[in-house]
Structures are given as C-alpha cells and as structure tokens.
Write an enzyme that holds these catalytic residues in place. Structure first.
Site, PDB file in Angstrom:
ATOM      1  N   ASP A  14       0.774  -1.120  -0.132  1.00 35.14           N
ATOM      2  CA  ASP A  14      -0.147  -0.107   0.104  1.00 35.14           C
ATOM      3  C   ASP A  14       0.727   1.099   0.083  1.00 35.14           C
ATOM      4  OD1 ASP A  14      -2.078  -1.890   1.906  1.00 35.14           O
ATOM      5  OD2 ASP A  14      -2.812  -1.062   0.081  1.00 35.14           O
TER       6      ASP A  14
ATOM      7  N   ASP B  21     -10.196  -5.973  -1.080  1.00 34.45           N
ATOM      8  CA  ASP B  21      -9.252  -5.130  -0.207  1.00 34.45           C
ATOM      9  C   ASP B  21     -10.089  -4.483   1.021  1.00 34.45           C
ATOM     10  OD1 ASP B  21      -6.393  -2.905  -0.806  1.00 34.45           O
ATOM     11  OD2 ASP B  21      -7.184  -4.025   0.894  1.00 34.45           O
TER      12      ASP B  21
HETATM   13  C1  DX5 Z   1      -6.474   0.113   3.525  1.00 41.96           C
HETATM   14  C2  DX5 Z   1      -5.349  -0.589   2.308  1.00 41.96           C
HETATM   15  C3  DX5 Z   1      -5.598  -2.254   2.965  1.00 41.96           C
HETATM   16  C4  DX5 Z   1      -5.146  -2.537   4.367  1.00 41.96           C
HETATM   17  C5  DX5 Z   1      -6.059  -3.622   4.550  1.00 41.96           C
HETATM   18  O1  DX5 Z   1      -6.631   1.428   2.938  1.00 41.96           O
HETATM   19  O2  DX5 Z   1      -5.899  -0.583   1.371  1.00 41.96           O
HETATM   20  O3  DX5 Z   1      -4.762  -3.037   2.054  1.00 41.96           O
HETATM   21  O4  DX5 Z   1      -4.090  -3.109   4.461  1.00 41.96           O
HETATM   22  O5  DX5 Z   1      -6.128  -3.794   5.930  1.00 41.96           O
HETATM   23  P1  DX5 Z   1      -7.248  -4.620   6.993  1.00 41.96           P
HETATM   24  O6  DX5 Z   1      -7.425  -6.083   6.585  1.00 41.96           O
HETATM   25  O7  DX5 Z   1      -6.913  -4.192   8.268  1.00 41.96           O
HETATM   26  O8  DX5 Z   1      -8.836  -3.739   6.572  1.00 41.96           O
HETATM   27 ZN    ZN Z   2      -4.561  -1.692  -0.306  1.00 38.71          ZN
END
Ligand code: DX5
Ligand code: ZN
Length: 222
Positions: A35, A177
C-alpha cells in the site's frame, strides 16, 4: 482457479519487513500487497516508494501487488521500479481524465493495470474500462488505514462487480481489499473474489503462526 492470497505488508511487523517478506515467499504465497498513500488522496502515509522498490531485491517468486492511494500515481512509478510481473492498482477517484494515460503507462512498463474503487463509487463506473485493464480492486473499507470496519453492502457489491465483469466477456480478476476476515473471506470468495488482501483482521492478527495462518486462509478461499 483457487483464490489467491495477497498479504498486506503494511499490517505486518514493520520493524521486521524483510523477514516478513521472506517467510511469505518461502511459503509459496503468490502476491504481496504493497500500500502506498500520498497523504492527500487519503490522509495517511504508509510504505514509501523506495521501500516498495527495495522489495524487488528480496522477493524470489512472490509478485508485487501495488496499491496506490494517490493523486498523479504515475509520478511514483520510477521510484517504485514498476515493471513486468507487477499488479499496479490506481484509484478511479484519484485519476480523473488522466486514467487512460496512467493505464497505458502501466502497460508500457510491462505491468498489469488494475483500477481500484472506493466504497462510494458504483461498479458501473468501471464497465467502460474493462477492455483496458486486467482487474479491479474493490475496496470493502474506506481506504487509508488498516483495521477499518467493512462497509455495509460490500458482499452484494462484490457479487454485482463479478456479474458485470463476467457479462463483459473480458477475463478480469476481482481483488477484494479491506477487512478480509476469517469470518468473511469464504463469503467474499463465494461472491466472486479472486484475490484476497489479507490484513489485520486475518493473517496479521497478533500471535498467529504465519505458516498456519496462510494455510488456513488458502483453504478458506480455495
Ligand atoms: C487500506 C489498505 C488495505 C489494508 C487492509 O486502505 O488498502 O490494504 O492494509 O487492512 P485490513 O485488512 O486491516 O482492512
Ligand atoms: Zn490496499
């Protein structure tokens, strides 16, 4: 085709990122979700471009699944060393009328363009882009932070996006996601998701053995 894991590195032990990558690489995980946030499109900063570039020195077979939550994302492509094998996801909401050029630049570099949409953007916004991309990242949380709650109606939205993609006749991957939890990942698979960004609500829950967690998630999204 089985469901594909893409663990979210921003949720890993940030003081031991190299060993986190190596463990997953050795377990045969297909993708690592990286990310990038510009503190403008979303109000947060996470993995910086140089770190994302440096992952290439460590990875032996795991591919990079790069998620840019950023305006003018193309400005970071050199710094990230975007190239063949990478999935590069840019946000529909961030690119405006440059989206076509950004997608073309991702392809020019031999990478695979995906478009990411936030929860408030309807699936139909992407139908005219299906011919130009390889997949869609459907955000089931508001982007910017790990640990956010799933947005109501996300499973129905995944099914709807799957139907639109299949009806288009194009072979497209659907990546989910956000809050991909132990409880929900099977339902997300049933709704039509192909790639699963495993973060703080599953793989990176405190105290889990990484190998067992990867095997458990792989079985749930088979
Ligand atoms: C959030 C990111 C995700 C995040 C997901 O904006 O795009 O990739 O890491 O984290 P969780 O699984 O905790 O929602
Ligand atoms: Zn992400």
């Amino acid at each position: 085709m089985n469901g594909i894991l893409s663990p979210s590195l921003m949720c890993a032990d940030v003081l031991n990122l190299q060993s986190e990558l190596t463990v997953l690489d050795n377990l045969g995980v297909e993708y690592i979700h990286l990310d990038f946030m510009d503190n403008r499109f979303v109000h947060n900063l996470t993995l910086n471009p140089e770190l994302i570039k440096a992952t290439k020195d460590v990875l032996r077979h795991m591919q990079r699944d790069i998620h840019l939550m950023a305006f003018e994302p193309e400005q970071y492509f050199d710094r990230m060393d975007i190239g063949a094998g990478d999935i590069v996801s840019v946000h529909y909401e961030a690119c405006g009328d440059t989206l076509g050029d950004v997608i073309a630049e991702i392809r020019r570099r031999g990478a695979s363009p995906f478009i990411a949409i936030s929860p408030d953007t309807p699936c139909e916004a992407l139908t005219d882009w299906f011919s130009a991309i390889d997949g869609v990242v459907l955000m089931t949380v508001y982007p910017g932070f790990a640990g956010r709650p799933i947005v109501k109606g996300s499973l129905e939205k995944l099914s709807h996006m799957r139907r639109l993609m299949d009806d288009s006749g194009y072979r497209l991957l659907l990546e989910v996601d956000g809050h991909v939890s132990w409880e929900l990942c099977g339902q997300m698979r049933a709704a039509g998701a192909d790639l699963f960004v495993a973060g703080s609500s599953s793989l990176y829950q405190p105290g889990l053995d990484r190998k067992e967690a990867v095997e458990r998630m792989a079985a749930l999204v088979k």
